[in-house]
Enzyme design. Structure first.
Site, PDB file in Angstrom:
ATOM      1  N   GLY A 116       0.791  -1.230   0.000  1.00 62.38           N
ATOM      2  CA  GLY A 116       0.000   0.000   0.000  1.00 62.38           C
ATOM      3  C   GLY A 116       0.817   1.271   0.000  1.00 62.38           C
TER       4      GLY A 116
ATOM      5  NE  ARG B 267       6.045   6.814  16.142  1.00 64.88           N
ATOM      6  CZ  ARG B 267       5.699   6.280  14.999  1.00 64.88           C
ATOM      7  NH1 ARG B 267       6.627   5.880  14.173  1.00 64.88           N
ATOM      8  NH2 ARG B 267       4.436   6.194  14.682  1.00 64.88           N
TER       9      ARG B 267
ATOM     10  CG  HIS C   1      -0.596  -6.189   5.293  1.00 65.60           C
ATOM     11  ND1 HIS C   1       0.432  -7.047   4.942  1.00 65.60           N
ATOM     12  CD2 HIS C   1      -0.049  -5.281   6.130  1.00 65.60           C
ATOM     13  CE1 HIS C   1       1.541  -6.657   5.534  1.00 65.60           C
ATOM     14  NE2 HIS C   1       1.273  -5.585   6.259  1.00 65.60           N
TER      15      HIS C   1
ATOM     16  CG  HIS D 232      10.658  -5.108   8.777  1.00 67.39           C
ATOM     17  ND1 HIS D 232      10.112  -6.131   8.038  1.00 67.39           N
ATOM     18  CD2 HIS D 232       9.631  -4.529   9.426  1.00 67.39           C
ATOM     19  CE1 HIS D 232       8.804  -6.163   8.256  1.00 67.39           C
ATOM     20  NE2 HIS D 232       8.489  -5.207   9.092  1.00 67.39           N
TER      21      HIS D 232
ATOM     22  CB  CYS E  30       5.384  -4.457   5.967  1.00 71.54           C
ATOM     23  SG  CYS E  30       4.273  -3.515   7.043  1.00 71.54           S
TER      24      CYS E  30
HETATM   25  N1  GLN Z   1      -1.288  -0.402   3.976  1.00 72.34           N
HETATM   26  C1  GLN Z   1      -0.380  -0.081   5.012  1.00 72.34           C
HETATM   27  C2  GLN Z   1       0.960   0.337   4.426  1.00 72.34           C
HETATM   28  O1  GLN Z   1       1.331  -0.130   3.407  1.00 72.34           O
HETATM   29  C3  GLN Z   1      -0.169  -1.225   5.963  1.00 72.34           C
HETATM   30  C4  GLN Z   1       0.611  -0.821   7.180  1.00 72.34           C
HETATM   31  C5  GLN Z   1       0.823  -1.922   8.202  1.00 72.34           C
HETATM   32  O2  GLN Z   1       0.865  -3.065   7.882  1.00 72.34           O
HETATM   33  N2  GLN Z   1       0.977  -1.586   9.447  1.00 72.34           N
HETATM   34  O3  GLN Z   1       1.667   1.117   4.968  1.00 72.34           O
HETATM   35 ZN    ZN Z   2       2.480  -4.602   7.629  1.00 70.85          ZN
END
Ligand code: GLN
Ligand code: ZN
Length: 764
Positions: free
Chosen positions: A439, A522, A648, A701, A733
């Site tokens: 996304g 944070r 997701h 990551h 992610c």
């Molecule tokens: N759609 C979100 C992104 O791509 C998903 C974020 C997440 O998994 N925390 O950033």
């Molecule tokens: Zn994610």
């Protein structure tokens, strides 16, 4: 009846700690200035808590980064390689390097791992253990903070530390040749020295946090617990008052461990598990222990219901006598903002129901006065809660009615997955191993400052939208050039995946200064769900619709799921949580419907919080899944067979919850697996997971660019476990934290790997 507190927020009312730490990290201030800020925050916290009448005030609950990391420093539990850097005053450089890594002077040390603290949104630095590791007192912080507190307040400060079982439990073995509980003897010897040193300095109370007491403990852990506390109680009974704390759930299942342990007091969480009082009181009657009641909610922002709390206090006093009862918040106040008086725009009906850390301390004082006979305070509390509950802005009967009318059929797609899959295949005509992303794309400085300018009204709506359009058009071109099959719009207009939606929903409010520490410097400002939730207007359509006009390939609509929106907010406590979840689910369902009507054929509903929201005890999982999965299905099931629903989650530990994940019945689930080397897929295979899966093949990551070969190997591995017609190829992610220089070549390789798989893997 002593009034005490387990811990106080330490970020400062204007996030002074955050600012000071970040200034120190970028060499704008020196360590002395940093320490001064810390000292000032502690001073204010102690004075406030004394002013509001606490009898025992915590110290060593302050931390520059994380209290678990503080504990690692105190116990000398520091991975060797960190000793290669210059220590700095009071270990501060080693300390921050453990948290953040160190890349200077030719060194490149990786930061230690970080993970969530029980089922909260607070993250701690995971201790790392070696076989036969020795511990020793390495830091002076707990002692100097005790001395410092003594010089500032008149009541005796109560040093707080994480207990040996919880500390070991939260850590990780570096290799599998031993179990971390085997280190109990080594670590215990240091705890004994610490306690003795605190006694020598004049401490009369010490708080040892053992929240693991609320978990399903293994025999080994229970044995370690017994061993440790028998030793501690033999050595220190009558020398210092030890208060052991449990929180976040109940201890009815572990209370028997205390049969042969003599400590002065045990703290239990009444907010989370009120019923445990009945199980625990009989046990206390046989012992001499003091019972500390956790009555004030340290994890939510609502005013205490005094008549409820008084019931628990009276019951305990009747059984044990006033001297053997203490009152407190259920857990550290770390998880709530500092002062409600810093909020200027919350509607008074709602503000009257709210309470932040400062107010919560005053509530303890009130409860004490009520027990002493003050009727007015009780009446006032009853009256104000009743009045605000009547507020028109909380209730919307149409919404309540709509939830009541949810029928079973709203929770089910029209047809089962196999039928849907055929229809979707015919419609989309995607290749095998279709490629997509999760996304978000890099959130560069430029994009963040653009959003900020718009927020501060330095940019008109028109100008802002034009610029966002430019970013989207550019991203769509990039995705087409790369050859991705299902495209996204990039989420450039979104700051936070929950805030973006909560800002647009009725029943939510956002605070001005309600900051809570998430990790290190944070902080997050969770939205408050105060009333019935409804979608007031379309939330995402403008950008998704616009994006779809720019390409012939399908654009994936992008939403945050109901459970995640709920879990990352402060949730109203005047109705069942499931009810609130269904209301949010209906709002998302409406958005899903609008997207479908607008011709969007693939819609992703992110639910990263489903896994982390799991109750701490396994026996409570069923009822949790019952409402959370229902909420997801309510949000996602209104569409036609041809519309493809993705979800997701960013975890790899699904093994024990696969059945529930499968009950979500999403057409495609994408998740994190590249770091766990696809171990998870075996579980999916054994379970015969029926629907589409996109196991992440690119670990976002890390800044590393994965090669075609390694991603191809992962796809090959996946194909052995999952029917290839169900496999999707994607990063694990969203890409928002990465740089373009990393993203483009990585995606290029990912697509090459997918193409290679199309040629080579068909037959397996
Ligand atoms: N759609 C979100 C992104 O791509 C998903 C974020 C997440 O998994 N925390 O950033
Ligand atoms: Zn994610």
């Amino acid at each position: 009846m002593l009034k005490h507190n387990l811990g106080y927020p330490r970020i400062g009312i204007r996030r002074e700690l955050k600012k000071a730490c970040e200034a120190y990290w970028s060499s704008k201030i020196d360590y002395q200035e940093l320490f001064n800020v810390g000292r000032k925050i502690r001073q204010i916290n102690w004075i406030d808590q004394e002013k509001f009448g606490l009898d025992l005030i915590p110290c060593n609950d302050f931390s520059f980064y994380d209290h678990v990391l503080d504990m690692s420093l105190l116990l000398g539990s520091i991975p060797d390689y960190f000793f290669s850097i210059p220590e700095g005053e009071e270990n501060i450089n080693i300390y921050f390097s453990m948290a953040r890594g160190f890349q200077k002077k030719g060194l490149d040390l990786k930061a230690m791992e970080m993970t969530k603290w029980f089922n909260t949104n607070y993250h701690y630095i995971v201790p790392e253990f070696k076989k036969d590791q020795k511990f020793y007192i390495h830091s002076n912080k707990i002692f100097s903070e005790f001395e410092e507190a003594k010089s500032i307040i008149k009541v005796i400060p109560k040093p707080v530390l994480i207990g040996p079982i919880t500390y070991l439990f939260l850590g990780k073995e570096k290799d599998k040749s031993f179990h971390r509980m085997d280190l109990i003897d080594n670590i215990l010897s240091v705890y004994i020295k610490i306690i003795q040193k605190l006694i020598d300095k004049g401490a009369t109370w010490i708080q040892i946090d053992e929240p693991v007491l609320v978990l399903d403990l293994s025999t080994k852990e229970k044995e370690a617990f017994l061993y440790a506390y028998q030793k501690i109680s033999n050595l220190f009974f009558n020398k210092i008052n030890i208060l052991l704390t449990s929180y976040f759930d109940g201890v009815a299942e572990t209370i028997h461990l205390f049969r042969d342990i003599s400590i002065q007091a045990l703290h239990i969480d009444i907010v989370e598990k009120p019923k445990q009082l009945d199980d625990i009181l009989p046990f206390f009657m046989d012992k001499k222990m003091i019972l500390s009641l956790g009555l004030i909610d340290g994890r939510n922002i609502w005013k205490n219901n005094y008549s409820e709390s008084i019931k628990y206090i009276k019951k305990s006093i009747d059984a044990l006598g006033e001297k053997r009862v203490m009152i407190a918040p259920n857990c550290s106040l770390l998880h709530v903002p500092i002062d409600l008086n810093e909020e200027y725009s919350i509607h008074s009906d709602i503000k009257n129901k709210m309470s932040f850390a400062k107010q919560k301390i005053c509530e303890l004082n009130d409860l004490n006065s009520i027990i002493k006979g003050s009727k007015n305070i009780l009446m006032e509390n009853i009256h104000s809660l009743e009045e605000s509950q009547k507020s028109l802005i909380i209730h919307d009967h149409k919404i309540k009615e709509r939830v009541l009318q949810v029928e079973e059929k709203y929770l089910r797609r029209k047809n089962i997955f196999n039928i849907r899959q055929k229809k979707q295949n015919n419609k989309f005509n995607l290749p095998l191993f279709p490629t997509t992303t999760i996304g978000s794309f890099p959130q560069t400085k430029k994009i963040r400052s653009l959003r900020n300018q718009y927020k501060r009204k330095e940019l008109s709506k028109k100008e802002y939208e034009k610029k966002i359009q430019y970013f989207i058009v550019d991203l769509i071109k990039k995705q087409e050039n790369l050859g991705l099959d299902v495209l996204v719009h990039g989420e450039f207009e979104r700051n936070d995946m929950v805030e973006f939606f909560s800002d647009k929903l009725k029943g939510f409010l956002s605070t001005e200064n309600g900051w809570v520490q998430s990790y290190g410097s944070r902080c997050v400002k969770p939205p408050v769900i105060y009333g019935d939730v409804k979608r007031l207007h379309e939330m995402t359509l403008d950008w998704i619709r616009f994006s779809q006009t720019k390409t012939k390939k399908p654009i994936k609509g992008m939403l945050t799921g109901p459970v995640t929106i709920l879990k990352w907010s402060f949730v109203r406590n005047d109705q069942a949580i499931s009810n609130t979840a269904y209301q949010i689910a209906l709002a998302i369902r409406d958005e899903v419907q609008s997207l479908e009507n607008a011709g969007i054929q693939i819609i992703q509903i992110d639910e990263p919080a489903i896994r982390e929201g799991l109750p701490l005890k396994k026996k409570d999982w069923i009822s949790y899944f019952d409402w959370s999965i229902k909420a997801f299905r309510l949000s996602s099931s209104g569409v036609n067979d041809e519309t493809q629903i993705h979800t997701h989650m960013c975890y790899s530990e699904f093994n024990d919850i696969l059945e529930h994940i499968s009950n979500m019945d999403a057409d495609v689930i994408t998740m994190e697996t590249s770091r766990s080397r696809m171990e998870l897929l075996k579980a999916f295979s054994e379970f015969s997971y029926p629907n589409g899966i996109g196991p992440g093949v690119y670990d976002i990551h890390s800044p590393r660019i994965p090669s075609v070969k390694e991603m191809f190997d992962l796809i090959k591995e996946a194909s052995k476990n999952i029917p290839i017609r169900n496999l999707w190829i994607n990063p694990d992610c969203g890409l928002k934290t990465r740089k373009w220089e990393e993203v483009i070549p990585s995606l290029k390789n990912m697509i090459k790997a997918a193409k290679l798989a199309r040629r080579k893997i068909i037959d397996i």
